[in-house]
Write a protein that holds these residues in place. Structure first.
Motif, short mmCIF file in Angstrom:
data_model
loop_
_atom_site.label_atom_id
_atom_site.label_comp_id
_atom_site.label_asym_id
_atom_site.label_seq_id
_atom_site.Cartn_x
_atom_site.Cartn_y
_atom_site.Cartn_z
N TYR A 125 9.32 -17.44 20.17
CA TYR A 125 8.75 -18.73 20.46
C TYR A 125 7.64 -18.87 19.35
O TYR A 125 7.38 -19.82 18.85
N TYR A 126 6.66 -17.87 19.41
CA TYR A 126 5.35 -17.81 18.80
C TYR A 126 5.78 -17.62 17.14
O TYR A 126 5.51 -18.30 16.28
N LYS A 127 6.73 -16.83 16.86
CA LYS A 127 7.16 -16.54 15.33
C LYS A 127 7.60 -17.84 14.98
O LYS A 127 7.67 -18.01 13.62
N LEU A 128 8.28 -18.70 15.62
CA LEU A 128 9.08 -19.72 15.05
C LEU A 128 7.99 -20.70 14.51
O LEU A 128 8.18 -21.27 13.40
N GLY A 129 6.84 -20.76 14.90
CA GLY A 129 5.75 -21.66 14.66
C GLY A 129 5.27 -21.02 13.42
O GLY A 129 4.54 -21.83 12.37
N GLN A 130 5.00 -19.76 13.30
CA GLN A 130 4.47 -18.92 12.12
C GLN A 130 5.44 -19.24 10.97
O GLN A 130 5.06 -19.11 9.83
N MET A 131 6.85 -19.31 11.30
CA MET A 131 7.80 -19.41 10.19
C MET A 131 7.90 -20.87 9.70
O MET A 131 8.90 -21.18 8.62
N GLY A 132 7.17 -21.88 10.24
CA GLY A 132 7.17 -23.09 9.98
C GLY A 132 8.70 -24.01 10.46
O GLY A 132 9.27 -24.79 9.69
N GLY A 133 9.39 -23.38 11.86
CA GLY A 133 10.55 -23.85 12.06
C GLY A 133 10.45 -25.11 13.04
O GLY A 133 9.29 -25.55 13.05
N TYR A 134 11.74 -25.38 13.63
CA TYR A 134 11.72 -26.55 14.28
C TYR A 134 12.23 -26.24 15.76
O TYR A 134 12.87 -25.02 15.98
N ILE A 135 11.97 -27.23 16.67
CA ILE A 135 12.59 -27.14 17.90
C ILE A 135 13.36 -28.52 17.99
O ILE A 135 12.78 -29.66 17.81
N LEU A 136 14.56 -28.45 18.46
CA LEU A 136 15.39 -29.44 18.61
C LEU A 136 15.81 -29.87 19.98
O LEU A 136 16.24 -28.99 20.84
N LEU A 137 15.46 -30.91 20.79
CA LEU A 137 15.47 -31.14 21.93
C LEU A 137 16.76 -32.39 21.92
O LEU A 137 16.46 -33.51 21.83
N ILE A 138 17.78 -31.81 22.40
CA ILE A 138 19.10 -32.68 22.45
C ILE A 138 19.24 -33.15 23.85
O ILE A 138 19.69 -32.52 24.89
N GLY A 139 18.86 -34.51 24.08
CA GLY A 139 19.10 -35.12 25.57
C GLY A 139 17.94 -34.58 26.62
O GLY A 139 18.18 -34.96 27.76
#
Length: 244
Positions: A125-139
């Protein structure tokens, strides 16, 4: 794929997907169709799903257990289908594991067993932010956004974790047993309402909202989420606790 692309998801992106399969309405091929579309959209990137297994009963008297090869998750049809894919790599955590497929799957999932709290700086979860990633919330809304737990842990809010350490058990893909010591999430009140953070995220340009079928879909910048969320909770640790 057109829906995901219209939100801004690209072929090299890294994206963590929270989902309610039923929100789409009828989808021919079910969860496999959605997963295939995600992997084809981010064909040179990485797709992750939360494969959570924790429960309110977890603690020293009932240590959490996860066999990454077989323990089912409770996060829905899409992640449960995804984790069974032979290509998927699942992080080693007794309550908050993540499964990943793609270019950075090993980097994102490695070291989760070193976490002192479920979503700390060793977590995907933390690494995702450091890598400039995204969170996709489907519904689903921000209340299903597990990465906000990572923000709580980085900001060190006072209500979020047990005050005592628990030894959880994880079995890895080769059948080896590991003991993972963590300060687990507390399920006791007060309960945070993550949706309270969304107006700040919208104001900060962190969220794009669209429709795919009958589903309302949000694409959240993990980097902006961490910046806005950590700053907010350091100023007011109880910002997401509803005022009585």
């Amino acid at each position: 794929m057109e829906g995901f692309r219209s939100l801004g998801l690209g072929k090299t992106d890294t994206v963590l997907v929270h989902s309610a399969m039923s929100s789409f309405g009828y989808v021919e091929g079910g969860a496999e169709t959605v997963i295939g579309a995600l992997l084809d959209t981010a064909c040179e990137g990485t797709v992750l799903v939360p494969t959570l297994t924790g429960s309110p009963e977890d603690g020293p008297e009932k240590p959490p257990f996860c066999d990454v090869r077989s323990t089912p998750c409770w996060t829905g049809r899409i992640p449960e289908t995804f984790r069974k894919d032979p290509r998927a790599v699942r992080s080693l955590h007794p309550t908050h594991s993540v499964a990943a497929i793609g270019a950075n799957q090993n980097e994102l999932t490695a070291g989760h067993e070193k976490s002192l709290t479920p979503c700390d700086e060793h977590s995907p979860y933390y690494k995702l932010g450091q890598m400039g990633g995204y969170i996709l919330l489907i519904g689903v809304g921000q209340n299903n956004n597990t990465t906000i737990h990572s923000i709580e842990e980085i900001a060190k809010v006072p209500y979020h974790l047990h005050s005592y350490e628990t030894e959880g058990i994880v079995v890895d893909k080769d059948g080896n047993t590991l003991t993972v010591k963590n300060y687990l999430h507390s399920w006791d009140p007060p309960h945070a309402n993550f949706d309270l953070l969304e107006p700040l995220l919208m104001e900060g340009g962190a969220v794009r909202i669209g429709k795919i079928g009958a589903s309302t879909v949000r694409l959240v910048s993990a980097e902006k989420l961490f910046k806005i969320g950590v700053e907010t909770l350091r100023k007011d640790p109880y910002f997401m606790i509803p005022k009585v």
